[in-house]
Write a protein that holds these residues in place. Structure first.
Motif, PDB file in Angstrom:
ATOM      1  N   UNK A 192      62.600 121.934   7.419  1.00  0.00           N
ATOM      2  CA  UNK A 192      62.685 122.053   5.965  1.00  0.00           C
ATOM      3  C   UNK A 192      63.709 121.128   5.319  1.00  0.00           C
ATOM      4  N   UNK A 193      64.576 120.528   6.120  1.00  0.00           N
ATOM      5  CA  UNK A 193      65.585 119.630   5.557  1.00  0.00           C
ATOM      6  C   UNK A 193      66.052 118.652   6.623  1.00  0.00           C
ATOM      7  N   UNK A 194      66.724 117.605   6.164  1.00  0.00           N
ATOM      8  CA  UNK A 194      67.307 116.646   7.119  1.00  0.00           C
ATOM      9  C   UNK A 194      68.333 117.327   8.009  1.00  0.00           C
ATOM     10  N   UNK A 195      69.110 118.242   7.431  1.00  0.00           N
ATOM     11  CA  UNK A 195      70.139 118.928   8.204  1.00  0.00           C
ATOM     12  C   UNK A 195      69.539 119.746   9.347  1.00  0.00           C
ATOM     13  N   UNK A 196      68.420 120.420   9.084  1.00  0.00           N
ATOM     14  CA  UNK A 196      67.752 121.208  10.126  1.00  0.00           C
ATOM     15  C   UNK A 196      67.262 120.289  11.234  1.00  0.00           C
ATOM     16  N   UNK A 197      66.656 119.161  10.870  1.00  0.00           N
ATOM     17  CA  UNK A 197      66.152 118.206  11.862  1.00  0.00           C
ATOM     18  C   UNK A 197      67.297 117.697  12.732  1.00  0.00           C
ATOM     19  N   UNK A 198      68.413 117.308  12.118  1.00  0.00           N
ATOM     20  CA  UNK A 198      69.544 116.778  12.874  1.00  0.00           C
ATOM     21  C   UNK A 198      70.137 117.851  13.789  1.00  0.00           C
ATOM     22  N   UNK A 199      70.240 119.088  13.313  1.00  0.00           N
ATOM     23  CA  UNK A 199      70.767 120.169  14.162  1.00  0.00           C
ATOM     24  C   UNK A 199      69.867 120.421  15.366  1.00  0.00           C
ATOM     25  N   UNK A 200      68.552 120.412  15.147  1.00  0.00           N
ATOM     26  CA  UNK A 200      67.633 120.641  16.251  1.00  0.00           C
ATOM     27  C   UNK A 200      67.660 119.490  17.252  1.00  0.00           C
ATOM     28  N   UNK A 201      67.748 118.271  16.764  1.00  0.00           N
ATOM     29  CA  UNK A 201      67.851 117.124  17.672  1.00  0.00           C
ATOM     30  C   UNK A 201      69.159 117.221  18.454  1.00  0.00           C
ATOM     31  N   UNK A 202      70.252 117.525  17.756  1.00  0.00           N
ATOM     32  CA  UNK A 202      71.569 117.608  18.389  1.00  0.00           C
ATOM     33  C   UNK A 202      71.707 118.753  19.373  1.00  0.00           C
ATOM     34  N   UNK A 203      70.846 119.752  19.291  1.00  0.00           N
ATOM     35  CA  UNK A 203      70.905 120.888  20.214  1.00  0.00           C
ATOM     36  C   UNK A 203      70.019 120.674  21.440  1.00  0.00           C
ATOM     37  N   UNK A 204      69.441 119.489  21.565  1.00  0.00           N
ATOM     38  CA  UNK A 204      68.535 119.206  22.675  1.00  0.00           C
ATOM     39  C   UNK A 204      69.307 118.930  23.956  1.00  0.00           C
ATOM     40  N   UNK A 205      68.877 119.583  25.040  1.00  0.00           N
ATOM     41  CA  UNK A 205      69.446 119.335  26.367  1.00  0.00           C
ATOM     42  C   UNK A 205      68.432 119.763  27.411  1.00  0.00           C
ATOM     43  N   UNK A 206      68.654 119.338  28.654  1.00  0.00           N
ATOM     44  CA  UNK A 206      67.782 119.776  29.746  1.00  0.00           C
ATOM     45  C   UNK A 206      68.614 120.090  30.981  1.00  0.00           C
ATOM     46  N   UNK A 207      67.949 120.547  32.037  1.00  0.00           N
ATOM     47  CA  UNK A 207      68.648 120.971  33.255  1.00  0.00           C
ATOM     48  C   UNK A 207      69.268 119.804  34.024  1.00  0.00           C
ATOM     49  N   UNK A 208      68.721 118.590  33.840  1.00  0.00           N
ATOM     50  CA  UNK A 208      69.252 117.453  34.608  1.00  0.00           C
ATOM     51  C   UNK A 208      70.406 116.752  33.912  1.00  0.00           C
ATOM     52  N   UNK A 209      70.879 117.297  32.795  1.00  0.00           N
ATOM     53  CA  UNK A 209      72.091 116.774  32.180  1.00  0.00           C
ATOM     54  C   UNK A 209      71.920 116.056  30.856  1.00  0.00           C
ATOM     55  N   UNK A 210      70.679 115.921  30.373  1.00  0.00           N
ATOM     56  CA  UNK A 210      70.474 115.309  29.065  1.00  0.00           C
ATOM     57  C   UNK A 210      71.152 116.150  27.996  1.00  0.00           C
TER      58      UNK A 210
END
Length: 158
Positions: free
Chosen positions: A77-95
């Motif tokens: 719904x907003x740029x802030x939501x998109x950036x927060x979701x991108x910034x919260x991305x991680x995986x088990x191999x260390x990304x």
């Protein structure tokens, strides 16, 4: 973001696609990269993927699949939501992804003159110099270019 992780770095390798604002034909891309090189003191080698091949960019596949999974089913719904979701991305191999919103205003339709282009300290590489080049703050970027070519010849890194 990279300085704490690589404090001794004196060069940056950018693998970019060939379209959009960072395309190999975009004068403003090269002009602004030269400004960044002069500001940071880092040499930059750019390797553009051939036109039409960005879908095979390994980094995009490794990163964006996890970004897509992270925001699946959530309203953007907003740029802030998109950036927060991108910034919260991680995986088990260390990304672990870091993201921040750039709220600066940028001028439109900026023209870079032939004279401005001639002022760039850009050295085309022997193979497809239009797609592969090094921008240096020094008059000679040969050392950086040699190191990057050795890296690119290593099959484990390409």
């Amino acid at each position: 973001m990279g300085c704490p992780a690589y404090p001794e770095a004196d060069q940056v390798l950018i693998c970019a696609d060939s379209g959009g604002s960072n395309g190999y034909r975009i004068r403003l891309w090269k002009y602004e990269l030269q400004s960044w090189v002069d500001e940071t003191g880092l040499c930059v080698t750019v390797c553009h993927l051939p036109p039409g091949t960005s879908k095979w960019n390994k980094i995009e596949h490794r990163l964006f699949s996890y970004v897509s999974m992270n925001w699946r089913g959530r309203p953007l719904v907003s740029h802030e939501v998109v950036v927060k979701l991108i910034g919260a991305t991680m995986n088990k191999s260390g990304l672990k992804v870091r993201a921040r919103l750039d709220k600066r205003k940028y001028p439109l339709k900026v023209k870079v003159s032939d004279e401005d282009m001639k002022s760039l300290n850009i050295e085309p590489h022997a193979f497809h110099g239009d797609w592969n080049y090094t921008i240096s703050h020094e008059k000679s970027g040969k050392r950086t270019r040699q190191v990057v070519q050795v890296i690119l010849q290593n099959p484990l890194r390409t």
